[in-house]
Design a protein around this motif. Structure first.
Motif, short mmCIF file in Angstrom:
data_model
loop_
_atom_site.label_atom_id
_atom_site.label_comp_id
_atom_site.label_asym_id
_atom_site.label_seq_id
_atom_site.Cartn_x
_atom_site.Cartn_y
_atom_site.Cartn_z
N ARG A 1 0.84 -1.21 0.00
CA ARG A 1 0.00 0.00 0.00
C ARG A 1 0.87 1.25 0.00
O ARG A 1 0.54 2.24 -0.68
CB ARG A 1 -0.91 0.00 1.23
N GLU A 2 1.96 1.21 0.75
CA GLU A 2 2.85 2.37 0.80
C GLU A 2 3.48 2.60 -0.57
O GLU A 2 3.59 3.73 -1.03
CB GLU A 2 3.93 2.14 1.86
N ARG A 3 3.89 1.47 -1.22
CA ARG A 3 4.45 1.61 -2.56
C ARG A 3 3.42 2.17 -3.53
O ARG A 3 3.73 3.01 -4.38
CB ARG A 3 4.98 0.27 -3.05
N SER A 4 2.16 1.66 -3.39
CA SER A 4 1.09 2.16 -4.25
C SER A 4 0.84 3.64 -4.01
O SER A 4 0.64 4.42 -4.94
CB SER A 4 -0.19 1.36 -4.00
N LYS A 5 0.86 4.03 -2.73
CA LYS A 5 0.66 5.44 -2.39
C LYS A 5 1.77 6.30 -2.96
O LYS A 5 1.53 7.37 -3.52
CB LYS A 5 0.58 5.62 -0.88
N LEU A 6 3.01 5.80 -2.81
CA LEU A 6 4.14 6.53 -3.36
C LEU A 6 4.03 6.65 -4.88
O LEU A 6 4.34 7.70 -5.46
CB LEU A 6 5.46 5.85 -2.98
N LYS A 7 3.55 5.55 -5.52
CA LYS A 7 3.38 5.58 -6.96
C LYS A 7 2.31 6.58 -7.35
O LYS A 7 2.48 7.36 -8.31
CB LYS A 7 3.02 4.18 -7.47
N GLN A 8 1.18 6.55 -6.61
CA GLN A 8 0.11 7.49 -6.90
C GLN A 8 0.57 8.93 -6.67
O GLN A 8 0.24 9.83 -7.45
CB GLN A 8 -1.11 7.18 -6.03
N ASP A 9 1.33 9.13 -5.58
CA ASP A 9 1.86 10.48 -5.31
C ASP A 9 2.78 10.92 -6.44
O ASP A 9 2.74 12.08 -6.87
CB ASP A 9 2.61 10.49 -3.98
#
Length: 515
Positions: free
Chosen positions: A448-456
């Protein structure tokens, strides 16, 4: 009981605290065997990811001949480690192959065929106490040394902490609390001077005032050897610690030896402590004194299905099957194969996997050793896991939140402080795979953190694109306005010139008529 300068009431309070577990040691007969080097295999498989952090980047080509100690792959980031050739030979491939991994995934590796000559590059050692700390850290990084207690974190990164954060105490971890494993025990018995010298080099690098070498009480020969090696050296103490799992964890060792606790989600450096494994100390000793990169390590090969348990010194990249064969092979079909220790190691289906920097053991366990595996039962709220957790967490509550899909609540209960030692699952009478729940949750949170970083990152790129387009449109409009103004100015100037010329012509004509 504890460090000699630890207050009595602190040591007594620790005795009253019941954490951890006491699994059967199974250290012998392997612990009674001297370290023995084994012959080179026909092919060495050297994964590019043998450490925490970014995989190493190859700097050699297929078909290239290399020498022992030559750089094969360079560190690709700050948190990374290079790979060196364990012997001379030819690079026969750079390919994706099966590697030791919890999920059974494959990984990229350099394939090296030894030529039997063992020709080496020229090594350049130095007196460590004439070197600046930054230079020692640089040499350790260049040698590819990582933590050999299992974490495989690049050692130079931790050495550099002493240049950023004051380190008062260096702790050398000789706990080796994992059942079956005895490679560190043999290293301390047979190479105690190297352990102590490595500790002195690390102390010099980080500027620590004292060194505490913690060794479990079930290793009396190791304690005696280290005390003899440290005799007369100021500020270095060998301290016996209880034989309790997971005493080899940095947090537990720090707490027992000093009475201090690492803060939640913090690092040992936050309280002025630095912990290195005894094997890491030896590797640093070799890297600095002799200029040798880290290309081989000691591995315990044992288990009830093995003919002759031993401790072997092995070149990295050697297949685990070669170690088992050197120990006389199997006497029975293993019920379970493990790379590492039984508590925190990796269960595998094949021995055709290479030994890497973090491999401390190869276990071929019999059915009697693995026991009858019961199905998972319901939690009976006995709190055995709570009492056993060395960090003081609430495993049953965290697991309940994870099963319910509330990962945020499990984090609030301390999920990120879990060290994954497996003690809670070991003592659970219902055989609930608690560590699997925690590892799943950590992986999901990381995803989820990687996904959030990707989305950011995508949002930042979109915002940057929008801002760029707006800027370009604004600049285009401003350029068009400037061109229009230039045209109008040029037109006005032309009109003014024409008017002036007409006026001049009219005046000239008037003057001619007058004449």
């Amino acid at each position: 009981m504890g460090a000699p300068d630890t207050p009595l009431f602190v040591r007594l309070s620790r005795l009253l605290k019941r954490w951890g577990a006491h699994p059967e040691g199974h250290k012998y007969p392997a612990a009674g065997t001297e370290i023995t080097a084994i012959p080179l295999p026909a092919l060495l498989t050297l994964p590019l990811s043998q450490h925490v952090g970014a995989p190493a980047r190859p700097v050699v080509a297929v078909g290239q001949r290399v020498l022992r100690g030559q750089l094969l792959a360079e560190a690709a980031a700050t948190i990374s480690a290079p790979i060196h050739a364990p012997t001379s030979g030819t690079v026969t491939g750079i390919a994706e192959v099966p590697v030791p991994h919890p999920s059974g995934l494959s990984g990229m590796a350099i394939l090296l065929a030894p030529d039997g000559l063992d020709e080496a590059v020229e090594f350049h050692g130095a007196d460590p106490f004439t070197l600046e700390p930054a230079e020692i850290a640089r040499r350790v990084a260049a040698a590819g040394v990582v933590g050999l207690g299992g974490a495989a974190f690049p050692a130079a990164v931790k050495l550099s902490q002493g240049q950023r954060t004051p380190i008062s105490t260096l702790i050398i971890n000789g706990g080796e609390c994992e059942p079956y494993l005895s490679c560190d025990d043999r290293l301390m018995r047979e190479r105690a001077p190297a352990v102590v010298d490595g500790a002195r080099i690390i102390r010099h690098t980080v500027g620590a005032g004292r060194v505490l070498i913690g060794v479990e009480t079930n290793k009396p020969e190791a304690i005696a050897a280290l005390r003899e090696a440290a005799a007369g050296l100021e500020g270095i103490r060998v301290v016996p610690v209880p034989s309790r799992y997971p005493m080899g964890s940095a947090q537990q060792l720090i707490s027992w030896l000093t009475g201090l606790e690492v803060p939640a989600e913090g690092r040992s450096a936050d309280i002025g402590m630095l912990v290195h494994n005894v094997g890491t100390a030896v590797a640093i000793h070799r890297a600095i004194r002799f200029g040798e990169p880290f290309t081989k390590r000691v591995v315990t090969v044992t288990g009830g299905a093995l003919r002759t348990p031993r401790n072997l010194e092995v070149c990295l990249g050697t297949p685990a099957a070669a170690l088992v064969e050197f120990c006389g092979g199997l006497v029975d079909t293993p019920a379970r194969l493990v790379i590492g220790g039984p508590m925190m190691g990796i269960a595998v289906n094949t021995l055709d996997l290479p030994i890497i920097k973090g491999t401390g053991g190869v276990l071929a366990l019999s059915a009697a050793e693995t026991g009858a595996r019961r199905e998972e039962g319901p939690c009976i709220r006995c709190t055995s896991c709570v009492g056993a957790c060395p960090i003081g967490l609430l495993p049953l509550e965290m697991a309940a939140r994870i099963r319910g899909g509330d990962l945020g609540a499990s984090v609030d209960l301390g999920l990120k402080d879990c060290i994954g030692c497996g003690t809670c699952a070991f003592v659970c009478p219902s055989k609930i795979p608690l560590v699997q729940y925690f590892n799943h949750a950590k992986g999901e949170l990381a995803a989820r953190e990687r996904s959030k970083l990707k989305q950011d990152a995508i949002r930042e790129l979109a915002e940057a694109r929008s801002a760029r387009m707006e800027r370009e449109a604004r600049e285009k409009a401003e350029a068009a306005a400037r061109r229009k103004a230039e045209r109008e100015r040029a037109k006005a100037e032309a009109a003014a010139k024409a008017a002036a010329a007409a006026a001049a012509a009219e005046k000239s004509a008037s003057e001619e008529n007058t004449a």
